[in-house]
Design a protein around this motif. Structure first.
Motif, PDB file in Angstrom:
ATOM      1  N   CYS A 104       0.832  -1.212   0.000  1.00  0.00           N
ATOM      2  CA  CYS A 104       0.000   0.000   0.000  1.00  0.00           C
ATOM      3  C   CYS A 104       0.862   1.255   0.000  1.00  0.00           C
ATOM      4  O   CYS A 104       0.566   2.218  -0.725  1.00  0.00           O
ATOM      5  CB  CYS A 104      -0.933   0.003   1.209  1.00  0.00           C
ATOM      6  SG  CYS A 104      -2.277  -1.190   1.083  1.00  0.00           S
ATOM      7  N   ARG A 105       1.926   1.260   0.785  1.00  0.00           N
ATOM      8  CA  ARG A 105       2.817   2.431   0.815  1.00  0.00           C
ATOM      9  C   ARG A 105       3.508   2.625  -0.540  1.00  0.00           C
ATOM     10  O   ARG A 105       3.665   3.763  -1.011  1.00  0.00           O
ATOM     11  CB  ARG A 105       3.835   2.294   1.936  1.00  0.00           C
ATOM     12  CG  ARG A 105       3.200   2.419   3.306  1.00  0.00           C
ATOM     13  CD  ARG A 105       4.162   2.622   4.462  1.00  0.00           C
ATOM     14  NE  ARG A 105       5.491   2.121   4.323  1.00  0.00           N
ATOM     15  CZ  ARG A 105       6.013   1.138   5.053  1.00  0.00           C
ATOM     16  NH1 ARG A 105       5.307   0.521   5.970  1.00  0.00           N
ATOM     17  NH2 ARG A 105       7.258   0.763   4.870  1.00  0.00           N
ATOM     18  N   ILE A 122      -6.445   6.770  -3.123  1.00  0.00           N
ATOM     19  CA  ILE A 122      -5.782   6.155  -4.266  1.00  0.00           C
ATOM     20  C   ILE A 122      -6.871   5.540  -5.138  1.00  0.00           C
ATOM     21  O   ILE A 122      -7.462   4.523  -4.780  1.00  0.00           O
ATOM     22  CB  ILE A 122      -4.784   5.063  -3.828  1.00  0.00           C
ATOM     23  CG1 ILE A 122      -3.742   5.645  -2.891  1.00  0.00           C
ATOM     24  CG2 ILE A 122      -4.138   4.409  -5.044  1.00  0.00           C
ATOM     25  CD1 ILE A 122      -2.873   4.605  -2.219  1.00  0.00           C
ATOM     26  N   PRO A 123      -7.175   6.144  -6.285  1.00  0.00           N
ATOM     27  CA  PRO A 123      -8.189   5.548  -7.156  1.00  0.00           C
ATOM     28  C   PRO A 123      -7.689   4.206  -7.683  1.00  0.00           C
ATOM     29  O   PRO A 123      -6.622   4.135  -8.280  1.00  0.00           O
ATOM     30  CB  PRO A 123      -8.368   6.575  -8.261  1.00  0.00           C
ATOM     31  CG  PRO A 123      -7.194   7.475  -8.181  1.00  0.00           C
ATOM     32  CD  PRO A 123      -6.608   7.361  -6.829  1.00  0.00           C
ATOM     33  N   HIS A 124      -8.461   3.172  -7.423  1.00  0.00           N
ATOM     34  CA  HIS A 124      -8.047   1.835  -7.838  1.00  0.00           C
ATOM     35  C   HIS A 124      -9.272   0.968  -8.058  1.00  0.00           C
ATOM     36  O   HIS A 124     -10.388   1.345  -7.693  1.00  0.00           O
ATOM     37  CB  HIS A 124      -7.126   1.215  -6.776  1.00  0.00           C
ATOM     38  CG  HIS A 124      -7.825   0.910  -5.493  1.00  0.00           C
ATOM     39  ND1 HIS A 124      -8.106   1.882  -4.556  1.00  0.00           N
ATOM     40  CD2 HIS A 124      -8.331  -0.240  -5.011  1.00  0.00           C
ATOM     41  CE1 HIS A 124      -8.735   1.329  -3.539  1.00  0.00           C
ATOM     42  NE2 HIS A 124      -8.889   0.041  -3.786  1.00  0.00           N
ATOM     43  N   ASP A 166      -7.686  -4.640  -2.184  1.00  0.00           N
ATOM     44  CA  ASP A 166      -8.623  -3.633  -2.670  1.00  0.00           C
ATOM     45  C   ASP A 166      -9.217  -2.872  -1.483  1.00  0.00           C
ATOM     46  O   ASP A 166      -9.257  -1.637  -1.484  1.00  0.00           O
ATOM     47  CB  ASP A 166      -9.712  -4.314  -3.495  1.00  0.00           C
ATOM     48  CG  ASP A 166     -10.764  -3.348  -3.994  1.00  0.00           C
ATOM     49  OD1 ASP A 166     -10.410  -2.346  -4.643  1.00  0.00           O
ATOM     50  OD2 ASP A 166     -11.960  -3.605  -3.738  1.00  0.00           O
ATOM     51  N   ASP A 167      -9.642  -3.594  -0.464  1.00  0.00           N
ATOM     52  CA  ASP A 167     -10.203  -2.953   0.733  1.00  0.00           C
ATOM     53  C   ASP A 167      -9.133  -2.170   1.501  1.00  0.00           C
ATOM     54  O   ASP A 167      -9.378  -1.058   1.965  1.00  0.00           O
ATOM     55  CB  ASP A 167     -10.830  -4.002   1.658  1.00  0.00           C
ATOM     56  CG  ASP A 167     -12.057  -4.662   1.057  1.00  0.00           C
ATOM     57  OD1 ASP A 167     -12.657  -4.076   0.122  1.00  0.00           O
ATOM     58  OD2 ASP A 167     -12.410  -5.771   1.515  1.00  0.00           O
ATOM     59  N   LEU A 168      -7.954  -2.750   1.638  1.00  0.00           N
ATOM     60  CA  LEU A 168      -6.884  -2.116   2.407  1.00  0.00           C
ATOM     61  C   LEU A 168      -6.417  -0.804   1.773  1.00  0.00           C
ATOM     62  O   LEU A 168      -6.080   0.148   2.489  1.00  0.00           O
ATOM     63  CB  LEU A 168      -5.704  -3.085   2.563  1.00  0.00           C
ATOM     64  CG  LEU A 168      -4.571  -2.668   3.493  1.00  0.00           C
ATOM     65  CD1 LEU A 168      -5.089  -2.443   4.914  1.00  0.00           C
ATOM     66  CD2 LEU A 168      -3.488  -3.742   3.498  1.00  0.00           C
ATOM     67  N   LEU A 169      -6.425  -0.734   0.458  1.00  0.00           N
ATOM     68  CA  LEU A 169      -6.005   0.506  -0.199  1.00  0.00           C
ATOM     69  C   LEU A 169      -6.913   1.685   0.151  1.00  0.00           C
ATOM     70  O   LEU A 169      -6.494   2.836   0.068  1.00  0.00           O
ATOM     71  CB  LEU A 169      -5.937   0.316  -1.715  1.00  0.00           C
ATOM     72  CG  LEU A 169      -4.690  -0.375  -2.217  1.00  0.00           C
ATOM     73  CD1 LEU A 169      -4.849  -0.806  -3.671  1.00  0.00           C
ATOM     74  CD2 LEU A 169      -3.466   0.513  -2.054  1.00  0.00           C
ATOM     75  N   TRP A 170      -8.152   1.421   0.570  1.00  0.00           N
ATOM     76  CA  TRP A 170      -9.053   2.503   0.986  1.00  0.00           C
ATOM     77  C   TRP A 170      -8.799   2.928   2.423  1.00  0.00           C
ATOM     78  O   TRP A 170      -9.146   4.040   2.809  1.00  0.00           O
ATOM     79  CB  TRP A 170     -10.518   2.082   0.861  1.00  0.00           C
ATOM     80  CG  TRP A 170     -10.993   1.879  -0.529  1.00  0.00           C
ATOM     81  CD1 TRP A 170     -11.482   0.721  -1.056  1.00  0.00           C
ATOM     82  CD2 TRP A 170     -11.043   2.845  -1.592  1.00  0.00           C
ATOM     83  NE1 TRP A 170     -11.820   0.912  -2.372  1.00  0.00           N
ATOM     84  CE2 TRP A 170     -11.565   2.201  -2.721  1.00  0.00           C
ATOM     85  CE3 TRP A 170     -10.676   4.187  -1.685  1.00  0.00           C
ATOM     86  CZ2 TRP A 170     -11.742   2.860  -3.937  1.00  0.00           C
ATOM     87  CZ3 TRP A 170     -10.862   4.842  -2.897  1.00  0.00           C
ATOM     88  CH2 TRP A 170     -11.384   4.171  -4.002  1.00  0.00           C
ATOM     89  N   THR A 171      -8.217   2.033   3.225  1.00  0.00           N
ATOM     90  CA  THR A 171      -8.182   2.285   4.672  1.00  0.00           C
ATOM     91  C   THR A 171      -6.798   2.284   5.307  1.00  0.00           C
ATOM     92  O   THR A 171      -6.689   2.534   6.502  1.00  0.00           O
ATOM     93  CB  THR A 171      -9.017   1.218   5.399  1.00  0.00           C
ATOM     94  OG1 THR A 171      -8.445  -0.081   5.152  1.00  0.00           O
ATOM     95  CG2 THR A 171     -10.459   1.227   4.940  1.00  0.00           C
ATOM     96  N   PHE A 172      -5.755   2.013   4.565  1.00  0.00           N
ATOM     97  CA  PHE A 172      -4.451   1.796   5.191  1.00  0.00           C
ATOM     98  C   PHE A 172      -3.886   3.038   5.877  1.00  0.00           C
ATOM     99  O   PHE A 172      -3.057   2.933   6.779  1.00  0.00           O
ATOM    100  CB  PHE A 172      -3.429   1.223   4.194  1.00  0.00           C
ATOM    101  CG  PHE A 172      -2.753   2.231   3.317  1.00  0.00           C
ATOM    102  CD1 PHE A 172      -1.491   2.697   3.642  1.00  0.00           C
ATOM    103  CD2 PHE A 172      -3.362   2.702   2.176  1.00  0.00           C
ATOM    104  CE1 PHE A 172      -0.856   3.621   2.835  1.00  0.00           C
ATOM    105  CE2 PHE A 172      -2.736   3.616   1.363  1.00  0.00           C
ATOM    106  CZ  PHE A 172      -1.479   4.084   1.697  1.00  0.00           C
ATOM    107  N   ARG A 173      -4.346   4.210   5.456  1.00  0.00           N
ATOM    108  CA  ARG A 173      -3.864   5.431   6.092  1.00  0.00           C
ATOM    109  C   ARG A 173      -4.972   6.481   6.043  1.00  0.00           C
ATOM    110  O   ARG A 173      -5.624   6.656   5.015  1.00  0.00           O
ATOM    111  CB  ARG A 173      -2.619   5.962   5.378  1.00  0.00           C
ATOM    112  CG  ARG A 173      -1.999   7.129   6.102  1.00  0.00           C
ATOM    113  CD  ARG A 173      -0.690   7.520   5.534  1.00  0.00           C
ATOM    114  NE  ARG A 173      -0.701   7.323   4.085  1.00  0.00           N
ATOM    115  CZ  ARG A 173       0.109   7.932   3.261  1.00  0.00           C
ATOM    116  NH1 ARG A 173       1.001   8.765   3.716  1.00  0.00           N
ATOM    117  NH2 ARG A 173       0.066   7.721   1.973  1.00  0.00           N
TER     118      ARG A 173
END
Length: 143
Positions: free
Chosen positions: A22-23, A61-63, A49-56
């Motif tokens: 994600c970073r 990040i549009p994905h 997919d879920d983590l990219l919305w919530t990791f920070r």
């Protein structure tokens, strides 16, 4: 020729590979790169997919999960034949699978993420030798 970077996490906890991914996605996206994240299976792809919305907090990040019609700058997929990865996506590949994807050489850069779990380390050694035996430029980064 594809440049390959190995990012080696010293974190003993499970899941560190996904946070590092994600970073890396966040950094590459901010630099204007198009990114394909290659997961091992559909469950891992959905989790990423879920983590990219919530990791920070505050990150955007549009994905999207891979599909033939995806035009997002970040695509997450798992198919070993890269079905669903847009043909125009050839900038950065972040590989979370335990094997070298057969389509890796179409990308300018490949990021391989390694954590401290034995299976991850053993498969990373195999992937490193694979790239090395074929003459790809390799770099390692201790995190």
């Amino acid at each position: 020729m594809t440049k390959v970077d190995f990012y080696i996490s010293k974190q003993p906890r499970s899941g560190s590979r996904h946070m590092i991914a994600c970073r890396l996605v966040d950094k590459a996206y901010k630099l204007g790169h198009q990114i394909y994240v290659h997961a091992d299976n559909p469950q891992e792809a959905k989790m990423l997919d879920d983590l990219l919305w919530t990791f920070r907090d505050g990150s955007f990040i549009p994905h999207a999960l891979a599909s033939a019609s995806s035009d997002d700058p970040v695509v997450v997929g798992f198919d070993t034949a890269a079905n669903g990865c847009p043909a125009t996506c050839n900038d950065v590949l972040i590989n979370l699978a335990l094997e070298v994807p057969c389509f890796f050489s179409r990308f300018d850069r490949v990021a391989e993420i390694v954590d401290q779990e034995e299976e991850s380390r053993a498969s990373a050694r195999t992937r490193y030798r694979y790239y090395q035996d074929r003459g790809y430029p390799l770099n390692t980064h201790d995190l």
